[in-house]
Design a protein around this motif. Structure first.
Motif, mmCIF file in Angstrom:
data_model
loop_
_atom_site.group_PDB
_atom_site.id
_atom_site.type_symbol
_atom_site.label_atom_id
_atom_site.label_comp_id
_atom_site.label_asym_id
_atom_site.label_seq_id
_atom_site.Cartn_x
_atom_site.Cartn_y
_atom_site.Cartn_z
ATOM 1 N N ASP A 1 -2.309 44.615 -5.605
ATOM 2 C CA ASP A 1 -2.745 43.569 -6.330
ATOM 3 C C ASP A 1 -2.103 42.141 -6.075
ATOM 4 O OD1 ASP A 1 -4.194 41.778 -8.303
ATOM 5 O OD2 ASP A 1 -3.134 42.933 -9.959
ATOM 6 N N HIS A 2 -2.945 41.364 -5.359
ATOM 7 C CA HIS A 2 -2.286 40.100 -4.934
ATOM 8 C C HIS A 2 -2.572 38.609 -5.641
ATOM 9 C CE1 HIS A 2 -1.775 42.739 -1.635
ATOM 10 N NE2 HIS A 2 -0.679 41.805 -1.168
ATOM 11 N N GLN A 3 -3.160 39.001 -7.063
ATOM 12 C CA GLN A 3 -3.482 38.039 -8.047
ATOM 13 C C GLN A 3 -2.106 37.164 -8.280
ATOM 14 O OE1 GLN A 3 -5.403 40.031 -11.246
ATOM 15 N NE2 GLN A 3 -7.201 40.274 -10.177
ATOM 16 N N GLY A 4 -2.512 35.897 -8.662
ATOM 17 C CA GLY A 4 -1.288 34.951 -8.813
ATOM 18 C C GLY A 4 -0.771 35.452 -10.456
ATOM 19 N N TYR A 5 0.158 34.668 -10.696
ATOM 20 C CA TYR A 5 0.943 34.907 -12.383
ATOM 21 C C TYR A 5 0.708 33.382 -12.869
ATOM 22 C CZ TYR A 5 4.362 35.451 -15.963
ATOM 23 O OH TYR A 5 4.785 35.400 -17.008
ATOM 24 N N LEU A 6 0.266 33.426 -14.167
ATOM 25 C CA LEU A 6 0.378 32.360 -14.873
ATOM 26 C C LEU A 6 1.712 32.245 -15.706
ATOM 27 C CD1 LEU A 6 -3.255 32.391 -16.344
ATOM 28 C CD2 LEU A 6 -2.150 30.869 -14.568
ATOM 29 N N TRP A 7 2.228 31.100 -15.650
ATOM 30 C CA TRP A 7 3.822 31.071 -16.268
ATOM 31 C C TRP A 7 3.386 31.377 -17.763
ATOM 32 C CZ3 TRP A 7 7.164 31.534 -13.067
ATOM 33 C CH2 TRP A 7 7.117 30.923 -11.919
ATOM 34 N N GLY A 8 4.220 32.053 -18.605
ATOM 35 C CA GLY A 8 3.850 32.405 -19.958
ATOM 36 C C GLY A 8 3.345 33.561 -20.323
ATOM 37 N N ALA A 9 2.525 34.166 -19.427
ATOM 38 C CA ALA A 9 1.791 35.301 -19.601
ATOM 39 C C ALA A 9 3.091 36.474 -19.713
ATOM 40 C CB ALA A 9 0.862 35.448 -18.371
ATOM 41 N N THR A 10 2.190 37.623 -19.947
ATOM 42 C CA THR A 10 3.145 38.709 -20.416
ATOM 43 C C THR A 10 3.777 39.110 -18.828
ATOM 44 O OG1 THR A 10 1.407 40.339 -20.035
ATOM 45 C CG2 THR A 10 2.176 39.731 -22.278
ATOM 46 N N PRO A 11 4.992 39.662 -18.750
ATOM 47 C CA PRO A 11 5.687 39.629 -17.497
ATOM 48 C C PRO A 11 5.764 40.905 -16.773
ATOM 49 C CG PRO A 11 7.471 39.943 -19.122
ATOM 50 C CD PRO A 11 5.964 39.535 -19.858
ATOM 51 N N GLU A 12 4.866 41.858 -17.170
ATOM 52 C CA GLU A 12 4.768 43.204 -16.788
ATOM 53 C C GLU A 12 4.528 43.186 -15.274
ATOM 54 O OE1 GLU A 12 3.338 42.405 -19.706
ATOM 55 O OE2 GLU A 12 4.797 43.583 -20.949
ATOM 56 N N LYS A 13 3.811 42.313 -14.737
ATOM 57 C CA LYS A 13 3.480 42.300 -13.251
ATOM 58 C C LYS A 13 4.568 42.006 -12.516
ATOM 59 C CE LYS A 13 -1.709 41.569 -13.214
ATOM 60 N NZ LYS A 13 -2.733 40.739 -12.653
ATOM 61 N N LEU A 14 5.317 40.962 -12.998
ATOM 62 C CA LEU A 14 6.563 40.602 -12.021
ATOM 63 C C LEU A 14 7.694 41.581 -12.407
ATOM 64 C CD1 LEU A 14 6.721 36.920 -13.594
ATOM 65 C CD2 LEU A 14 5.777 37.732 -11.570
ATOM 66 N N LEU A 15 7.840 41.936 -13.462
ATOM 67 C CA LEU A 15 8.819 43.184 -13.633
ATOM 68 C C LEU A 15 8.663 44.452 -12.728
ATOM 69 C CD1 LEU A 15 9.679 42.456 -17.418
ATOM 70 C CD2 LEU A 15 11.119 41.823 -15.408
ATOM 71 N N ALA A 16 7.256 44.672 -12.592
ATOM 72 C CA ALA A 16 7.077 45.862 -11.828
ATOM 73 C C ALA A 16 7.544 45.942 -10.401
ATOM 74 C CB ALA A 16 5.397 45.888 -11.736
ATOM 75 N N HIS A 17 7.964 44.688 -10.078
ATOM 76 C CA HIS A 17 8.633 44.577 -8.547
ATOM 77 C C HIS A 17 10.158 45.271 -8.682
ATOM 78 C CE1 HIS A 17 5.282 42.450 -6.796
ATOM 79 N NE2 HIS A 17 5.198 41.893 -7.767
ATOM 80 N N LEU A 18 10.603 45.445 -9.769
ATOM 81 C CA LEU A 18 11.825 46.036 -10.008
ATOM 82 C C LEU A 18 11.972 47.381 -9.994
ATOM 83 C CD1 LEU A 18 13.412 43.695 -12.929
ATOM 84 C CD2 LEU A 18 14.059 43.651 -10.318
ATOM 85 N N PRO A 19 12.906 48.068 -9.604
ATOM 86 C CA PRO A 19 13.077 49.595 -9.595
ATOM 87 C C PRO A 19 13.090 50.039 -11.009
ATOM 88 C CG PRO A 19 14.953 48.823 -8.210
ATOM 89 C CD PRO A 19 14.229 47.528 -8.739
ATOM 90 N N SER A 20 12.479 50.987 -11.183
ATOM 91 C CA SER A 20 12.224 51.587 -12.785
ATOM 92 C C SER A 20 13.349 51.521 -13.551
ATOM 93 C CB SER A 20 11.388 52.614 -12.808
ATOM 94 O OG SER A 20 12.087 53.762 -12.141
ATOM 95 N N SER A 21 14.464 52.004 -13.013
ATOM 96 C CA SER A 21 15.849 52.084 -13.758
ATOM 97 C C SER A 21 16.160 50.798 -14.021
ATOM 98 C CB SER A 21 16.890 52.587 -12.920
ATOM 99 O OG SER A 21 16.810 51.825 -11.732
#
Length: 110
Positions: A1-21
């Motif tokens: 998914d290469h959609q952009g991110y809108l500031w202030g939106a829920t951060p799940e898409k950004l945090l998904a780039h981190l290891p689950s731990s």
């Protein structure tokens, strides 16, 4: 998914780039560049930083910007006041003032 991110939106898409731990704790380092010109989005940007930056004492958000419209510098700098009000410690690390304007049509600071 290469959609952009809108500031202030829920951060799940950004945090998904981190290891689950560590995803629930956030990023240790955020690098933000050339975002302060959009003054109406400052509060949303601070909110996103709050939601995605780890709460560890060593975590940092580095903000780099160039005031492309020097006559609006105070509005650019207002971001840092919002960050302070949100509980962030703000420290200026480096500033370079150019010898001349970047663009010929630039009226400079009014």
């Amino acid at each position: 998914d290469h959609q952009g991110y809108l500031w202030g939106a829920t951060p799940e898409k950004l945090l998904a780039h981190l290891p689950s731990s560590v995803a629930s704790d956030g990023f240790d380092l955020l690098i933000l560049a050339d975002l302060l010109f959009n003054h109406s989005e400052h509060a949303k940007l601070v909110s996103t930083i709050s939601q995605t930056l780890s709460h560890q004492p060593s975590s940092r958000a580095l903000v780099f910007f160039t005031p492309y419209r020097p006559w609006l510098l105070e509005k650019d700098l207002a971001f840092f006041d919002l960050a302070k009000k949100a509980g962030f410690a703000v420290e200026k690390i480096f500033e370079k003032v150019m010898d001349r304007v970047m663009f010929e049509e630039d009226p400079g600071v009014l």
